[in-house]
Scaffold this motif. Sequence first.
Motif, PDB file in Angstrom:
ATOM      1  N   ILE A 126     -19.806  55.759-113.036  1.00  4.54           N
ATOM      2  CA  ILE A 126     -19.606  57.129-112.009  1.00  4.54           C
ATOM      3  C   ILE A 126     -18.296  56.936-111.311  1.00  4.54           C
ATOM      4  O   ILE A 126     -17.516  57.641-111.373  1.00  4.54           O
ATOM      5  CB  ILE A 126     -21.032  57.402-111.403  1.00  4.54           C
ATOM      6  N   VAL A 127     -18.295  55.819-110.401  1.00  5.75           N
ATOM      7  CA  VAL A 127     -17.024  55.451-109.509  1.00  5.75           C
ATOM      8  C   VAL A 127     -15.880  55.447-110.451  1.00  5.75           C
ATOM      9  O   VAL A 127     -14.852  56.060-109.995  1.00  5.75           O
ATOM     10  CB  VAL A 127     -17.283  54.123-108.879  1.00  5.75           C
ATOM     11  N   ASN A 128     -15.620  55.049-111.490  1.00  2.00           N
ATOM     12  CA  ASN A 128     -14.620  54.862-112.235  1.00  2.00           C
ATOM     13  C   ASN A 128     -14.129  55.984-113.439  1.00  2.00           C
ATOM     14  O   ASN A 128     -13.247  56.157-113.764  1.00  2.00           O
ATOM     15  CB  ASN A 128     -14.762  53.583-113.306  1.00  2.00           C
ATOM     16  N   ASN A 129     -15.155  57.075-113.162  1.00  2.66           N
ATOM     17  CA  ASN A 129     -14.940  58.476-113.849  1.00  2.66           C
ATOM     18  C   ASN A 129     -15.418  59.454-112.945  1.00  2.66           C
ATOM     19  O   ASN A 129     -15.830  60.499-113.364  1.00  2.66           O
ATOM     20  CB  ASN A 129     -15.695  58.466-115.066  1.00  2.66           C
ATOM     21  N   ILE A 130     -14.919  59.472-111.599  1.00  2.03           N
ATOM     22  CA  ILE A 130     -15.647  60.152-110.702  1.00  2.03           C
ATOM     23  C   ILE A 130     -15.172  61.725-110.744  1.00  2.03           C
ATOM     24  O   ILE A 130     -15.808  62.433-110.445  1.00  2.03           O
ATOM     25  CB  ILE A 130     -15.140  59.726-109.150  1.00  2.03           C
ATOM     26  N   SER A 131     -14.104  61.847-111.467  1.00  2.07           N
ATOM     27  CA  SER A 131     -13.561  63.199-111.604  1.00  2.07           C
ATOM     28  C   SER A 131     -14.442  64.024-112.790  1.00  2.07           C
ATOM     29  O   SER A 131     -14.518  65.187-112.953  1.00  2.07           O
ATOM     30  CB  SER A 131     -12.107  63.286-112.263  1.00  2.07           C
TER      31      SER A 131
END
Length: 535
Positions: A126-131
Amino acid sequence: MSKRRVGRLLVTLGVISTLLVGMTACSGSKEEGKAATDTDGSFNKTGLPIVKEPITLNVLTVRWGNMGDTFTKNTWLQNLEKDTNIKINWQVMSSNDWAEQKSIMLASGTLPDVVLGDIAFSDSDIVNNISSFRPLDDYIDQYMPNLKAAMKESPELKKLSTFPDGKMYSLPARLPSRPVTQNEPVINKAWLDKLGLKVPETLDDLYNVLKAFKENDPNGNGKKDEIPYSGSGDISMDLLNPFGITDLNATSMMIKDGKPVYYPTSNEYKEAIKWAHKLFSEGLIDQELFTQDNTMLTAKQQNPDVALVGFTHQWTPDAVFGKWKDQYETIPTISGPDGKRYQVGDPNGLSYRRNELLITTSCKNPEVVARWADQFYTNEASIQNFWGAIDTVIKKNDDGTYTLMNPPAGTSADAWYWDSSLRDFGPKYVSPSFEKNIVLDPANGDGLKLEIDKLGKDYVTTPFPNVMYTAEEFQELPTLTTDIDTYVRTNRAQWITKGGIDEQWDAYVKKLNEMGLDKLVKIRTDAYDRYNNVK
């Protein structure tokens, strides 16, 4: 690339392509093709139905192994579609091949409207694909009164689900009737009785019992094949509990005097390892503890001729011993050198989860999803999504209590619950005050765990919590933990099996510092401070 790998990749691409076509075709749209939004008058901010005209949402969830989609027959879920006017296009994936499919899906940037269940996407995903995911705070505030009330009653829900930027990108859960203890000590009571021994309470008691198990043929086969203590390398950590070493979330961190501490460099850890070596050197610990896999361990636990294992740590005593399960009992937590007892678990209960529902930026109707998800946060909805529907799995009694029906012949209760519900996955909240209305059988399954939970719950330590990390921290953590954790595990195994911890301790600590231990501890501590500062 081999033909086999090419074939697997083509199959995976085919599955993902099928999913993406489905998402493009009906993501957040009415069956007539027009999006339902607040502005076109179809969306109802309160009451049911949620939308005046039916729409379809694509909801992806991952299930263990080959569980399939039988949970979709849950009457509560089916009635929810009718009551809300929201049809769910379930996209059920298997955990067996999800990792590869997930990578392709995230790389494509095309996602379903909703992702349900914490097995699907991890914190780092999630954090690394937050967009790709919507912040949910405003939707919770405007459209989710059930969840707002739950977070007010149980602030842990918000603390757990707040990301480092201060926003909530996923919805939490509190599972019903969960214990506070994790693995508890389990002993072969039949062996104790045969040898006329009492249940051990202290480390000295345990040593004497293990020694008696080794020397006195308690399984009665005339051989010295008894294994006083066995487990896997990871479970061996539970042997260190009496020294105050507990690690619920496998971070090598514990809370001591209210502060996070890296315990593999602590004096308590050193003394615990020395004690474990004493047991190992006298043959009281399985000599294959650090080399056996689960298949080898299971073969010992379920040996067809006689019981072989005397003592271990387990979730419930009937979990692993096959036909010998009736010989085993859970016992109270063993006290340590300081006279205190330390039990792995969480005083808040092993019930809180995050990442149980995400709304993606592909979803055109996030307010609709928010209202739909909020329906899951009532007590009755939650128990039906954990065990199964009322009148199918659960009986609602006239006195306001709820009991679980017996599973079909030949089916275990746990398997039945997984077939009949979302079980561990998905949004849900059962109020602590409501749990007294849930009547479980103390002899089986969830009820049994709650019953034996009483033996250790008063000794559960406060764990280092399941904290959240930033994208930058997630970049640094793998390098640090791969090297440091491997070094710690290697030395632990060597010291337990061969000794030498006193002579090698200073060099060990020095090496850890050279490997960046201070940086690792700072990352963990910063995340802990953020977690505690959530309001």
